[in-house]
Enzyme design. Structure first.
Site, PDB file in Angstrom:
ATOM      1  N   GLU A 131       0.849   5.841   0.378  1.00 49.06           N
ATOM      2  CA  GLU A 131       0.174   7.110   0.618  1.00 49.06           C
ATOM      3  C   GLU A 131       0.855   8.163  -0.249  1.00 49.06           C
ATOM      4  OE1 GLU A 131      -2.553   7.241   2.170  1.00 49.06           O
ATOM      5  OE2 GLU A 131      -2.474   5.294   3.181  1.00 49.06           O
TER       6      GLU A 131
ATOM      7  N   HIS B 262      -5.588   6.621   7.351  1.00 51.08           N
ATOM      8  CA  HIS B 262      -4.965   5.679   6.434  1.00 51.08           C
ATOM      9  C   HIS B 262      -3.447   5.730   6.664  1.00 51.08           C
ATOM     10  CE1 HIS B 262      -8.351   4.780   3.594  1.00 51.08           C
ATOM     11  NE2 HIS B 262      -8.847   5.792   4.277  1.00 51.08           N
TER      12      HIS B 262
ATOM     13  N   GLU C 197      -6.517  17.949   1.535  1.00 50.12           N
ATOM     14  CA  GLU C 197      -7.458  16.826   1.509  1.00 50.12           C
ATOM     15  C   GLU C 197      -6.743  15.506   1.785  1.00 50.12           C
ATOM     16  OE1 GLU C 197      -7.090  19.074  -0.810  1.00 50.12           O
ATOM     17  OE2 GLU C 197      -9.012  20.113  -1.054  1.00 50.12           O
TER      18      GLU C 197
ATOM     19  N   ASP D  18       0.846  -1.184   0.000  1.00 47.66           N
ATOM     20  CA  ASP D  18       0.000   0.000   0.000  1.00 47.66           C
ATOM     21  C   ASP D  18       0.889   1.243   0.000  1.00 47.66           C
ATOM     22  OD1 ASP D  18      -2.768   1.086   0.136  1.00 47.66           O
ATOM     23  OD2 ASP D  18      -2.005   2.014   1.970  1.00 47.66           O
TER      24      ASP D  18
ATOM     25  N   ASP E 153      -2.457  -0.188   6.556  1.00 50.57           N
ATOM     26  CA  ASP E 153      -3.428  -0.701   5.591  1.00 50.57           C
ATOM     27  C   ASP E 153      -2.953  -1.999   4.950  1.00 50.57           C
ATOM     28  OD1 ASP E 153      -4.960   1.436   6.216  1.00 50.57           O
ATOM     29  OD2 ASP E 153      -4.905   2.393   4.249  1.00 50.57           O
TER      30      ASP E 153
END
Length: 234
Positions: free
Chosen positions: A9, A153, A52, A7, A158
């Site tokens: 980010e 997250h 965001e 995963d 994750d």
């Protein structure tokens, strides 16, 4: 069989708009067992993170100021990924960002498909549960996997959750080892000595009811669709 649950980010949603990786996390499975040999880095993206995005993962520009850049970790990353099967939820997103980073640093290999394979658990889930919600949170609820620590997250967090989800989606435990204590059987381990010394007449047999048998058959069909085979289907 070596699988990596991966995963990432990022600073935003689209690498074509200049967004960059800021975290990458991988959990290694060998023969469906977690090995503890993980890969995890936070990365300095050399750009601001969208507000965001910070609201989703909680990673700030200040936190990343002293972190390495992608070009510093890419040799280690590519060696770690080589020859494995990557398990990713919504794979095009993560693969797109990683391949964009490879192009930016002019790494000799810019396509992950040249060094490893990729399995998308979002595609698997949509095939298994068409018309239903198949986000990672939804799958955790469906398989009763605890994700209560997921306030934000995070790539490694994750990946850990996805590892549990993937194992549940593809049949959970694949090998069972019967092991009992000295106290429970009155001497010796059943795993070490076999079952010939046990008085099987004392064992209680609990048979599945009709609903459980139907659920079992549905589970076998789902495993066959997702994994291509099921050990319990003749």
């Amino acid at each position: 069989m070596r699988q990596l649950i991966l995963d990432t980010e990022t600073t935003g949603l689209d690498p074509q708009q200049g967004h960059r990786l800021i975290e990458i996390g991988c959990i290694e499975l060998i023969d469906r067992q977690v090995t503890g040999r993980n890969f995890h880095y936070y990365l300095q993206p050399d750009r601001e993170i969208d507000a965001e995005a910070i609201a989703v993962h909680g990673i700030t520009n200040e936190f990343l100021q002293d972190k390495p850049r992608f070009k510093e970790v890419v040799p280690e990353l590519m060696e770690y990924l080589r020859g494995a099967e990557l398990i990713i939820h919504n794979a095009p997103f993560d693969v797109g960002f990683i391949e964009n980073e490879l192009r930016l640093v002019e790494f000799p290999t810019t396509r992950l498909s040249e060094i490893c394979s990729v399995t998308d658990t979002l595609v698997m889930a949509r095939n298994m549960y068409p018309g239903q919600r198949n986000s990672l949170d939804a799958l955790c609820k469906r398989y009763e996997i605890d994700n209560s620590d997921r306030h934000f997250h995070g790539a490694l967090l994750d990946a850990r959750i996805l590892a549990d989800v993937y194992l549940a989606m593809t049949g959970g435990q694949v090998s069972m080892v019967l092991e009992t204590t000295l106290d429970s059987w009155g001497g010796g381990s059943a795993a070490g000595k076999g079952l010939s010394h046990l008085d099987l007449s004392q064992l209680r047999v609990v048979k599945a009811n009709a609903d459980e048998l139907v659920a079992h058959e549905e589970r076998l069909v789902a495993i066959t669709k997702s994994a291509g085979k099921c050990l319990w289907v003749v």
